[in-house]
Enzyme design. Structure first.
Site, PDB file in Angstrom:
ATOM      1  N   TYR A 147       4.780 -33.280 -11.465  1.00 34.31           N
ATOM      2  CA  TYR A 147       5.343 -31.852 -11.531  1.00 34.31           C
ATOM      3  C   TYR A 147       5.039 -31.375 -13.161  1.00 34.31           C
ATOM      4  O   TYR A 147       4.201 -30.596 -13.038  1.00 34.31           O
ATOM      5  CB  TYR A 147       6.884 -31.907 -11.600  1.00 34.31           C
ATOM      6  CG  TYR A 147       7.442 -30.757 -11.759  1.00 34.31           C
ATOM      7  CD1 TYR A 147       7.781 -29.853 -10.483  1.00 34.31           C
ATOM      8  CD2 TYR A 147       8.207 -30.083 -12.877  1.00 34.31           C
ATOM      9  CE1 TYR A 147       8.335 -28.679 -10.402  1.00 34.31           C
ATOM     10  CE2 TYR A 147       8.596 -28.895 -12.738  1.00 34.31           C
ATOM     11  CZ  TYR A 147       8.786 -28.105 -11.643  1.00 34.31           C
ATOM     12  OH  TYR A 147       9.343 -26.903 -11.760  1.00 34.31           O
ATOM     13  N   SER A 227       6.063 -25.894  -5.893  1.00 35.21           N
ATOM     14  CA  SER A 227       6.439 -24.902  -7.023  1.00 35.21           C
ATOM     15  C   SER A 227       5.310 -25.035  -8.260  1.00 35.21           C
ATOM     16  O   SER A 227       4.205 -24.802  -7.960  1.00 35.21           O
ATOM     17  CB  SER A 227       7.818 -25.201  -7.566  1.00 35.21           C
ATOM     18  OG  SER A 227       8.317 -23.944  -8.226  1.00 35.21           O
ATOM     19  N   ASP A 309      10.492 -16.475   0.268  1.00 37.50           N
ATOM     20  CA  ASP A 309      10.570 -17.102  -1.243  1.00 37.50           C
ATOM     21  C   ASP A 309      10.676 -15.957  -2.319  1.00 37.50           C
ATOM     22  O   ASP A 309       9.634 -15.258  -2.492  1.00 37.50           O
ATOM     23  CB  ASP A 309       9.212 -18.020  -1.253  1.00 37.50           C
ATOM     24  CG  ASP A 309       9.399 -18.895  -2.619  1.00 37.50           C
ATOM     25  OD1 ASP A 309      10.371 -18.623  -3.648  1.00 37.50           O
ATOM     26  OD2 ASP A 309       8.666 -19.700  -2.937  1.00 37.50           O
ATOM     27  N   HIS A 344      12.308 -20.801  -1.281  1.00 36.45           N
ATOM     28  CA  HIS A 344      11.841 -21.951  -2.163  1.00 36.45           C
ATOM     29  C   HIS A 344      11.870 -23.089  -2.026  1.00 36.45           C
ATOM     30  O   HIS A 344      11.664 -24.256  -2.596  1.00 36.45           O
ATOM     31  CB  HIS A 344      11.881 -21.380  -3.616  1.00 36.45           C
ATOM     32  CG  HIS A 344      11.183 -21.689  -4.751  1.00 36.45           C
ATOM     33  ND1 HIS A 344       9.705 -21.415  -4.905  1.00 36.45           N
ATOM     34  CD2 HIS A 344      11.121 -22.883  -5.643  1.00 36.45           C
ATOM     35  CE1 HIS A 344       9.090 -21.984  -5.788  1.00 36.45           C
ATOM     36  NE2 HIS A 344       9.952 -23.013  -6.462  1.00 36.45           N
TER      37      HIS A 344
END
Length: 382
Positions: A147, A227, A309, A344
């Site tokens: 991430y 994301s 989203d 999302h």
């Protein structure tokens, strides 16, 4: 008047994205949730800030800390075990009967912690889940995720669906990259704004390490993120397309130059910067995945997005898919999967979640040349 009670500590104090408190004061003790590069633990202090004896929880995650009688109850889990409540009294821990159980058994698997070295020499942790009897000869398919943003830390957590990947011979790895909070706020700052490239260098270093250490090989390596982790996937596609075989990228930001123009984009400026600042623009343009594609052979790619989203505009996935399909010189697929009833990720219906999981696994198995093996019990049922 502000008075410091607990001095700066060798481990970071863990702030929770979902709001669980970092510190709990109960009786004459302060209980603190700490981070050591990803794994979470508990530290105990007296009211004068002096450290007391605390249990060692290993490579695990810690959630809520709840006052209980003379001690506290701690919500604890790991990659291999579901949420349990541990009664902590001094250095002793006792598992409470309210702890969760799971029908999914991970007793044949283990977790090891390795470190890779990024381009600037920074030591980057990676947690690896693999069979206890695994032979490290480079033949295993491996799925790596990461991430690296917003100060969010990837702590160990239990995911029973991971068993499907592992029982098919796969290895799973989770990298703790700069941009997260795994070593405190300085670790976050080293991966934001004009330093964002450090996140991508860290992830690539982990990829190289896993191949060099013979956990896998390039032709068996897949990467996945969502994301901000989708941006990470986009950067790997643009910067290192020859170093992995497949990627799945969920709801990602790929046009970093125009991202702030979307309705939610202004909220990301503190993390990524703005094109109105010349230094920020230079950094954004240098790593923006969409702007750094070229005519070359790309790996197999599956983009996944939701039509509704509101956090990352689906246009990122659409234009990135189109640009890659135009530029790709390999025969590997560049696919876009758009869900009409999701956003999302949060609030996705169970039926859609199952469908998405099936699609991503089929993509991985096909891309890595994995033949699905039906277990003996399932075979007997059919």
């Amino acid at each position: 008047r502000v008075e410091q009670i607990i001095a700066e500590h060798e481990n970071a104090f863990a702030s929770d994205f979902y709001g669980d408190p970092t510190f709990v004061v109960h009786n004459d003790r302060i209980y603190a949730k700490t981070l050591a590069g990803g794994p979470q633990g508990i530290q105990v202090f007296n009211l004068a800030g002096e450290q007391q004896v605390a249990p060692r929880l290993g490579i695990s995650g810690v959630g809520q800390i709840v006052p209980w009688d003379e001690g506290v109850m701690v919500r604890h889990n790991s990659y291999l075990s579901p949420n349990s409540w541990l009664l902590l009294d001094g250095a002793q821990t006792t598992k409470h009967p309210l702890s969760s159980t799971s029908a999914v058994d991970f007793s044949d698997y283990t977790v090891v912690r390795n470190f890779a070295y990024s381009d600037d020499g920074t030591r980057v942790p990676v947690n690896i889940i693999l069979p206890k009897d695994a032979v490290l000869d480079g033949s295993s398919p491996l799925l790596l995720t990461g991430y690296g943003g917003y100060g969010i830390s990837l702590a160990p957590r239990f995911n029973p669906a991971l068993k499907v990947w592992l029982e098919q011979g796969g290895i799973y790895a989770q990298a703790n990259l700069r941009g997260g909070g795994e070593y405190g706020e300085s670790w976050h700052q080293q991966g934001m704004l004009t330093e964002k490239q450090n996140v991508f260098d860290d992830f690539h270093a982990v990829m190289r390490h896993l191949v060099k250490a013979r956990y896998t090989q390039v032709s068996k390596l897949a990467i996945e993120g969502g994301s901000n982790g989708g941006l990470l996937m986009g950067a790997m596609i643009a910067q290192h397309p020859a170093d992995f075989q497949a990627t799945i990228s969920h709801v990602g930001i790929y046009d970093s130059v125009r991202s702030e123009l979307s309705p939610n984009g202004a909220f990301n400026i503190p993390e990524f910067g703005t094109v109105k600042n010349p230094d920020h623009f230079k950094a954004l343009y240098a790593y923006s995945p969409y702007h750094n594609l070229s005519k070359t052979a790309y790996p197999a790619i599956l983009f996944m997005t939701g039509e509704n989203d509101g956090r990352v505009d689906p246009m990122h996935s659409r234009k990135m898919t189109a640009a890659l399909q135009y530029n790709n010189t390999s025969d590997k697929p560049i696919l876009l999967r758009t869900s009409g009833n999701t956003g999302h990720g949060s609030g996705t219906p169970l039926s859609e979640t199952i469908t998405q999981q099936v699609d991503r696994l089929v993509f991985l198995f096909n891309s890595l040349g994995m033949q699905y093996k039906v277990g003996s019990e399932t075979q007997a049922d059919h």
